[in-house]
Write a protein that holds these residues in place. Structure first.
Motif, short mmCIF file in Angstrom:
data_model
loop_
_atom_site.label_atom_id
_atom_site.label_comp_id
_atom_site.label_asym_id
_atom_site.label_seq_id
_atom_site.Cartn_x
_atom_site.Cartn_y
_atom_site.Cartn_z
N ILE A 147 0.84 -1.21 0.00
CA ILE A 147 0.00 0.00 0.00
C ILE A 147 0.87 1.25 0.00
N ALA A 148 1.87 1.28 0.87
CA ALA A 148 2.80 2.42 0.89
C ALA A 148 3.57 2.53 -0.42
N LEU A 149 3.94 1.39 -0.98
CA LEU A 149 4.66 1.37 -2.25
C LEU A 149 3.80 1.97 -3.36
N PHE A 150 2.53 1.58 -3.42
CA PHE A 150 1.65 2.10 -4.47
C PHE A 150 1.34 3.58 -4.26
N ILE A 151 1.23 4.01 -3.02
CA ILE A 151 1.02 5.44 -2.76
C ILE A 151 2.24 6.23 -3.22
N PHE A 152 3.44 5.74 -2.87
CA PHE A 152 4.66 6.44 -3.29
C PHE A 152 4.79 6.46 -4.81
N ALA A 153 4.57 5.31 -5.45
CA ALA A 153 4.69 5.24 -6.91
C ALA A 153 3.65 6.12 -7.60
N GLY A 154 2.42 6.11 -7.09
CA GLY A 154 1.39 6.97 -7.65
C GLY A 154 1.71 8.44 -7.49
N SER A 155 2.29 8.79 -6.34
CA SER A 155 2.70 10.18 -6.11
C SER A 155 3.80 10.59 -7.08
N MET A 156 4.76 9.70 -7.28
CA MET A 156 5.85 10.01 -8.22
C MET A 156 5.33 10.14 -9.65
N LEU A 157 4.41 9.27 -10.03
CA LEU A 157 3.81 9.37 -11.37
C LEU A 157 3.03 10.67 -11.53
N THR A 158 2.30 11.05 -10.48
CA THR A 158 1.54 12.29 -10.54
C THR A 158 2.47 13.49 -10.64
N LEU A 159 3.51 13.53 -9.81
CA LEU A 159 4.47 14.64 -9.88
C LEU A 159 5.17 14.69 -11.23
N SER A 160 5.52 13.53 -11.74
CA SER A 160 6.17 13.49 -13.05
C SER A 160 5.23 13.98 -14.14
N GLY A 161 3.96 13.59 -14.08
CA GLY A 161 2.98 14.05 -15.06
C GLY A 161 2.77 15.56 -14.99
N ILE A 162 2.71 16.09 -13.77
CA ILE A 162 2.55 17.54 -13.61
C ILE A 162 3.76 18.27 -14.17
N THR A 163 4.94 17.77 -13.86
CA THR A 163 6.17 18.39 -14.36
C THR A 163 6.23 18.33 -15.88
N ARG A 164 5.87 17.19 -16.46
CA ARG A 164 5.85 17.07 -17.92
C ARG A 164 4.84 18.05 -18.53
N TYR A 165 3.69 18.18 -17.91
CA TYR A 165 2.67 19.10 -18.42
C TYR A 165 3.14 20.55 -18.33
N MET A 166 3.76 20.92 -17.22
CA MET A 166 4.21 22.30 -17.04
C MET A 166 5.33 22.65 -18.01
N ASN A 167 6.15 21.66 -18.39
CA ASN A 167 7.29 21.92 -19.28
C ASN A 167 7.02 21.53 -20.72
N ARG A 168 5.77 21.29 -21.08
CA ARG A 168 5.46 20.80 -22.42
C ARG A 168 5.83 21.79 -23.51
N ASN A 169 5.79 23.10 -23.22
CA ASN A 169 6.12 24.12 -24.21
C ASN A 169 7.44 24.81 -23.91
N ALA A 170 8.25 24.22 -23.05
CA ALA A 170 9.55 24.82 -22.74
C ALA A 170 10.42 24.81 -24.00
N PRO A 171 11.13 25.90 -24.24
CA PRO A 171 11.93 25.97 -25.47
C PRO A 171 13.16 25.07 -25.40
N CYS A 172 13.53 24.57 -26.56
CA CYS A 172 14.79 23.84 -26.69
C CYS A 172 15.87 24.85 -27.08
N PRO A 173 17.15 24.48 -26.92
CA PRO A 173 18.22 25.41 -27.29
C PRO A 173 18.17 25.81 -28.77
N ALA A 174 18.77 26.94 -29.08
CA ALA A 174 18.78 27.45 -30.46
C ALA A 174 19.73 26.66 -31.35
N ASP A 175 20.78 26.10 -30.77
CA ASP A 175 21.73 25.30 -31.54
C ASP A 175 21.00 24.10 -32.14
N PRO A 176 21.09 23.90 -33.47
CA PRO A 176 20.34 22.81 -34.12
C PRO A 176 20.64 21.42 -33.55
#
Length: 123
Positions: free
Chosen positions: A56-85
């Motif tokens: 139960i603790a393992l699934f709570i931790f893993a679910g929290s990590m997945l949620t945080l990772s999803g939020i981070t991915r969503y927040m950075n979805r339009n972050a610019p890449c470097p100008a160097d090709p």
């Protein structure tokens, strides 16, 4: 991708893999009639019993990590890449790989969740 995002992605992947080892792998071995293989695995890696006892603790931790990772991915979805090709190409490639790993982690988590909490009540 920053160091914080890399650490979060790594924690997400490993925590979702631990749910697979906790619950899905033993269920698969037993359903395939490979109970002896499961016993050999538990004798080799006795920590699997501890992980299963704290699922139960393992699934709570893993679910929290997945949620945080999803939020981070969503927040950075339009972050610019470097100008160097060359760096921009690498940035785009790493974003695709990161997205694939995130989806793979969710699939592993859901598989473990099914075998840990839903499958025991079906039979």
């Amino acid at each position: 991708m920053s160091l914080k995002n890399n650490v979060l992605s790594t924690l997400t992947l490993f925590s979702s893999f631990s749910t697979l080892f906790c619950c899905a792998l033993p269920a698969l071995f037993v359903s395939l009639g490979a109970g002896a293989a499961l016993i050999g695995l538990v004798n080799t890696v006795p920590q699997l019993i501890w992980i299963s006892q704290h699922k139960i603790a393992l699934f709570i931790f893993a679910g929290s990590m997945l949620t945080l990772s999803g939020i981070t991915r969503y927040m950075n979805r339009n972050a610019p890449c470097p100008a160097d090709p060359l760096k921009a190409q690498s940035c785009k490639k790493l974003r695709r790989i990161s997205g694939g790993l995130f989806i793979f982690s969710i699939v592993i988590y859901m598989t473990g969740f099914f075998f840990a909490f839903i499958a025991p009540h079906l039979g």
